[in-house]
Design a protein around this motif. Sequence first.
Motif, PDB file in Angstrom:
ATOM      1  N   LYS A  43     -20.707 -17.628 -43.037  1.00 10.00           N
ATOM      2  CA  LYS A  43     -20.187 -16.640 -41.737  1.00 10.00           C
ATOM      3  C   LYS A  43     -19.354 -16.197 -42.498  1.00 10.00           C
ATOM      4  N   GLU A  44     -18.831 -14.509 -42.348  1.00 11.62           N
ATOM      5  CA  GLU A  44     -17.834 -13.750 -42.368  1.00 11.62           C
ATOM      6  C   GLU A  44     -16.622 -13.630 -41.499  1.00 11.62           C
ATOM      7  N   ARG A  45     -15.817 -13.415 -42.542  1.00 14.84           N
ATOM      8  CA  ARG A  45     -14.098 -13.814 -41.873  1.00 14.84           C
ATOM      9  C   ARG A  45     -13.946 -12.991 -40.596  1.00 14.84           C
ATOM     10  N   GLU A  46     -13.587 -13.842 -39.552  1.00 12.91           N
ATOM     11  CA  GLU A  46     -13.265 -12.991 -38.363  1.00 12.91           C
ATOM     12  C   GLU A  46     -11.927 -13.666 -38.432  1.00 12.91           C
ATOM     13  N   ILE A  47     -10.824 -12.598 -36.927  1.00  7.72           N
ATOM     14  CA  ILE A  47      -9.820 -12.433 -36.928  1.00  7.72           C
ATOM     15  C   ILE A  47      -9.696 -13.665 -35.523  1.00  7.72           C
ATOM     16  N   VAL A  48      -8.949 -14.571 -35.552  1.00  5.91           N
ATOM     17  CA  VAL A  48      -8.802 -15.135 -33.676  1.00  5.91           C
ATOM     18  C   VAL A  48      -7.307 -15.004 -33.323  1.00  5.91           C
ATOM     19  N   ALA A  49      -6.231 -14.193 -33.220  1.00  2.45           N
ATOM     20  CA  ALA A  49      -5.212 -13.747 -32.707  1.00  2.45           C
ATOM     21  C   ALA A  49      -4.445 -13.454 -33.679  1.00  2.45           C
ATOM     22  N   ALA A  50      -3.750 -12.557 -33.594  1.00  2.45           N
ATOM     23  CA  ALA A  50      -2.930 -11.700 -33.864  1.00  2.45           C
ATOM     24  C   ALA A  50      -1.890 -10.879 -33.014  1.00  2.45           C
ATOM     25  N   ILE A  51       0.021 -10.772 -33.424  1.00  6.70           N
ATOM     26  CA  ILE A  51       0.917 -10.704 -32.299  1.00  6.70           C
ATOM     27  C   ILE A  51       1.935  -9.486 -32.987  1.00  6.70           C
ATOM     28  N   SER A  52       2.409  -8.912 -32.298  1.00  2.22           N
ATOM     29  CA  SER A  52       2.967  -7.981 -32.697  1.00  2.22           C
ATOM     30  C   SER A  52       4.498  -8.465 -33.575  1.00  2.22           C
ATOM     31  N   TRP A  53       5.371  -7.574 -34.274  1.00  6.65           N
ATOM     32  CA  TRP A  53       6.799  -7.472 -34.502  1.00  6.65           C
ATOM     33  C   TRP A  53       7.414  -8.279 -33.720  1.00  6.65           C
ATOM     34  N   SER A  54       7.360  -6.747 -32.807  1.00  5.77           N
ATOM     35  CA  SER A  54       8.563  -7.894 -31.545  1.00  5.77           C
ATOM     36  C   SER A  54       8.357  -9.556 -30.960  1.00  5.77           C
ATOM     37  N   GLY A  55       6.236  -8.887 -30.746  1.00  2.60           N
ATOM     38  CA  GLY A  55       6.480 -10.701 -29.999  1.00  2.60           C
ATOM     39  C   GLY A  55       5.961 -10.359 -28.837  1.00  2.60           C
ATOM     40  N   GLY A  56       5.876  -8.448 -28.346  1.00  3.22           N
ATOM     41  CA  GLY A  56       5.276  -8.328 -26.894  1.00  3.22           C
ATOM     42  C   GLY A  56       3.820  -8.588 -27.024  1.00  3.22           C
ATOM     43  N   SER A  57       3.610  -8.480 -28.065  1.00  2.00           N
ATOM     44  CA  SER A  57       2.346  -7.513 -27.823  1.00  2.00           C
ATOM     45  C   SER A  57       1.175  -9.187 -28.387  1.00  2.00           C
ATOM     46  N   THR A  58      -0.419  -9.412 -27.728  1.00  2.00           N
ATOM     47  CA  THR A  58      -1.200 -10.389 -28.411  1.00  2.00           C
ATOM     48  C   THR A  58      -2.132  -9.923 -28.201  1.00  2.00           C
ATOM     49  N   TYR A  59      -3.439 -10.207 -29.010  1.00  2.00           N
ATOM     50  CA  TYR A  59      -4.569 -10.563 -29.507  1.00  2.00           C
ATOM     51  C   TYR A  59      -5.006 -11.226 -29.227  1.00  2.00           C
ATOM     52  N   TYR A  60      -6.179 -11.662 -28.901  1.00  2.00           N
ATOM     53  CA  TYR A  60      -7.191 -13.137 -28.814  1.00  2.00           C
ATOM     54  C   TYR A  60      -8.883 -12.616 -29.159  1.00  2.00           C
ATOM     55  N   ALA A  61      -9.213 -13.583 -29.757  1.00  2.00           N
ATOM     56  CA  ALA A  61     -10.569 -12.707 -29.778  1.00  2.00           C
ATOM     57  C   ALA A  61     -10.790 -13.739 -29.101  1.00  2.00           C
ATOM     58  N   ASP A  62     -12.768 -13.507 -28.065  1.00  2.00           N
ATOM     59  CA  ASP A  62     -12.668 -13.430 -26.972  1.00  2.00           C
ATOM     60  C   ASP A  62     -13.367 -14.540 -26.940  1.00  2.00           C
ATOM     61  N   SER A  63     -13.945 -15.413 -28.060  1.00  2.00           N
ATOM     62  CA  SER A  63     -13.667 -17.180 -28.427  1.00  2.00           C
ATOM     63  C   SER A  63     -13.457 -18.271 -28.133  1.00  2.00           C
ATOM     64  N   VAL A  64     -11.668 -17.643 -28.479  1.00  2.00           N
ATOM     65  CA  VAL A  64     -10.507 -18.554 -27.853  1.00  2.00           C
ATOM     66  C   VAL A  64      -9.398 -18.440 -27.272  1.00  2.00           C
ATOM     67  N   LYS A  65     -10.010 -17.438 -27.024  1.00  2.00           N
ATOM     68  CA  LYS A  65      -9.310 -16.525 -25.513  1.00  2.00           C
ATOM     69  C   LYS A  65      -8.988 -17.580 -24.216  1.00  2.00           C
ATOM     70  N   GLY A  66      -8.200 -18.213 -23.801  1.00  2.00           N
ATOM     71  CA  GLY A  66      -7.478 -19.148 -22.612  1.00  2.00           C
ATOM     72  C   GLY A  66      -7.234 -20.986 -23.786  1.00  2.00           C
ATOM     73  N   ARG A  67      -7.815 -20.487 -24.404  1.00  2.00           N
ATOM     74  CA  ARG A  67      -7.103 -21.706 -25.579  1.00  2.00           C
ATOM     75  C   ARG A  67      -6.783 -22.643 -26.728  1.00  2.00           C
ATOM     76  N   PHE A  68      -6.045 -20.963 -27.100  1.00  2.00           N
ATOM     77  CA  PHE A  68      -5.217 -20.683 -28.378  1.00  2.00           C
ATOM     78  C   PHE A  68      -4.092 -20.085 -27.902  1.00  2.00           C
ATOM     79  N   THR A  69      -3.053 -20.423 -28.489  1.00  2.00           N
ATOM     80  CA  THR A  69      -1.969 -19.493 -28.312  1.00  2.00           C
ATOM     81  C   THR A  69      -1.169 -19.226 -29.887  1.00  2.00           C
ATOM     82  N   ILE A  70      -0.794 -17.974 -29.828  1.00  2.00           N
ATOM     83  CA  ILE A  70       0.461 -17.541 -31.183  1.00  2.00           C
ATOM     84  C   ILE A  70       1.419 -17.503 -30.678  1.00  2.00           C
TER      85      ILE A  70
END
Length: 128
Positions: A43-70
């Motif tokens: 499979k291709e590489r995919e993003i799981v989660a990301a966080i801004s430098w301030s830590g105030g904004s995060t992003y989660y792939a739909d497949s891990v939302k609610g289960r993973f925390t960055i």
Amino acid sequence: QVQLVESGGGLVQAGGSLRLSCAASGRTFSRYALGWFRQAPGKEREIVAAISWSGGSTYYADSVKGRFTISRDNAKNTLYLQMNSLKPEDTAVYYCAVQGTYSLSWYVPKTGDEYDYWGQGTQVTVSS
């Protein structure tokens, strides 16, 4: 020289938890966005989660939302990924990445080409 070292991967049963860490050296990353990616065999590489430098904004792939925390600890130059309720489809090599340019405090890069530095990866295997 920038170096990223992931740890915390391993073999876990479905429903279990793991906590990945990514220790950075060679640069202070407090002003850079950070991300976790994964790549499963064939499979291709995919993003799981990301966080801004301030830590105030995060992003989660739909497949891990609610289960993973960055999260990040800028004082320790370390990035974390807490993974709960793991599923067999989470099996992959997990990579941490650092955006190499300054960005707005709330900005969360979501594509691999926005990141400049990558770790070697840590294997996560979830058995059914």
